[in-house]
Design a protein around this motif. Structure first.
Motif, PDB file in Angstrom:
ATOM      1  N   LYS A 275       0.828  -1.210   0.000  1.00  0.00           N
ATOM      2  CA  LYS A 275       0.000   0.000   0.000  1.00  0.00           C
ATOM      3  C   LYS A 275       0.861   1.257   0.000  1.00  0.00           C
ATOM      4  O   LYS A 275       0.547   2.246  -0.679  1.00  0.00           O
ATOM      5  CB  LYS A 275      -0.941   0.002   1.203  1.00  0.00           C
ATOM      6  N   GLU A 276       1.943   1.238   0.755  1.00  0.00           N
ATOM      7  CA  GLU A 276       2.812   2.412   0.805  1.00  0.00           C
ATOM      8  C   GLU A 276       3.513   2.646  -0.526  1.00  0.00           C
ATOM      9  O   GLU A 276       3.651   3.791  -0.979  1.00  0.00           O
ATOM     10  CB  GLU A 276       3.848   2.253   1.919  1.00  0.00           C
TER      11      GLU A 276
ATOM     12  N   ARG B 262       0.996   4.107  -2.790  1.00  0.00           N
ATOM     13  CA  ARG B 262       0.658   5.480  -2.394  1.00  0.00           C
ATOM     14  C   ARG B 262       1.733   6.472  -2.821  1.00  0.00           C
ATOM     15  O   ARG B 262       1.437   7.573  -3.303  1.00  0.00           O
ATOM     16  CB  ARG B 262       0.467   5.549  -0.869  1.00  0.00           C
TER      17      ARG B 262
ATOM     18  N   PRO C 116       1.961   6.277  -7.357  1.00  0.00           N
ATOM     19  CA  PRO C 116       0.736   5.744  -7.992  1.00  0.00           C
ATOM     20  C   PRO C 116       0.852   5.599  -9.501  1.00  0.00           C
ATOM     21  O   PRO C 116       0.307   4.652 -10.078  1.00  0.00           O
ATOM     22  CB  PRO C 116      -0.340   6.766  -7.595  1.00  0.00           C
TER      23      PRO C 116
END
Length: 289
Positions: A67-68, A71, A74
């Protein structure tokens, strides 16, 4: 199912490796029409077959790493295919549940000998059914990696809505069993799309690791009453033998590593060929001048 540590067999030079490959390539260990042979080299014989995210207590952070990375960058992970995303993350050093394998035994031999010159290396031979990244089981496992879910009913719903679970399983009411089986397959051997030059140069493939199911709990909470939740953990070392239908492990004594690397260099199997990025090209120029 077979796993062999060929304790009486050692590789001392490239010719001996070629002889082993020639002998074993004539054998068909199972009847799967898509079966293939893969190889892997590890520079320390005592290491286990284990992807980076399963080492050193990283497994609990798997979804956080992903997820990081998404984030922060992207635009670099904007395409739809989660498997391609995972391959790219692996390429740039993020710990993932992918383990690199290759269809080229010389590449595997190089990685077995390149580092840890004071340690015996290991050359692995895999004979295994092979999947492509659009296979529904591969898609389902990678979807889980990016969107973890432990409720069995929700996993079945997800598989149904996204047309990943073959309808025959849904009709036979076997969906829950199939979902749990798919998540707990020790590893899927996958031939990836050639999305980057490094995969092409290294004749790369991957083992996509599964998980162990350590328990199932039925919720007694008011809002989720009756729903079943699975407890998942990384594979333990004892399941290494189950990764592929056939695994052979051969020792490469430390004292032969340097001469093997020199032989491979004559065949243009070296960092400069296997790692096309500019930093490795520079290192290779310096080494040869």
């Amino acid at each position: 199912m077979a796993y062999e540590e060929l304790l009486s067999v050692e590789i001392h030079n490239v010719n001996e490796l070629i002889d082993f490959v020639k002998e074993n390539s004539l054998k068909k260990f199972h009847v799967a029409t898509n079966s293939m042979t893969f190889y892997r080299g590890q520079s320390n014989y005592d290491w286990h077959l284990e992807p980076a995210v399963y080492r050193n207590e990283k497994f609990q952070n798997e979804s956080i790493y992903i997820k990081e990375f998404e984030r922060l960058r992207p635009a670099d992970f904007s395409y739809d295919n989660n498997f391609d995303k995972l391959v790219k993350m692996q390429h740039y050093g993020l710990p993932t549940r992918l383990l690199d394998i290759t269809t080229n035994p010389l590449v595997a031999l190089f990685f077995a000998c390149q580092h840890n010159l004071d340690k015996d290396g290991a050359f692995y031979y895999f004979s295994t059914p092979t999947f492509w990244e659009d296979n529904w089981a591969v898609s389902f496992v990678t979807d889980y990696v990016f969107n973890p879910e432990t409720c069995i009913q929700e996993l079945v719903k997800r598989a149904s809505e996204r047309n990943r679970l073959p309808s025959v399983f849904l009709e036979n009411d076997d969906a829950e069993k199939i979902i749990m089986h798919t998540l707990s397959v020790p590893a899927h051997a996958i031939l990836p799309r050639l999305t980057n030059q490094r995969i092409l140069q290294q004749s790369g493939g991957f083992l996509l690791f599964g998980m162990s199911i350590t328990g199932i709990e039925v919720s007694k909470n008011l809002g989720t009453y009756g729903r079943k939740y699975i407890k998942l953990s990384k594979l333990d070392e004892g399941q290494e033998k189950l990764l592929c239908p056939v695994i052979k492990k051969i020792r490469i004594p430390a004292e032969y590593k340097k001469s093997i690397v020199e032989e491979l260099d004559l065949l243009n199997i070296n960092e400069g060929f296997l790692f096309p990025e500019l930093e490795y090209q520079a290192k290779n120029i310096i080494r040869h001048v």
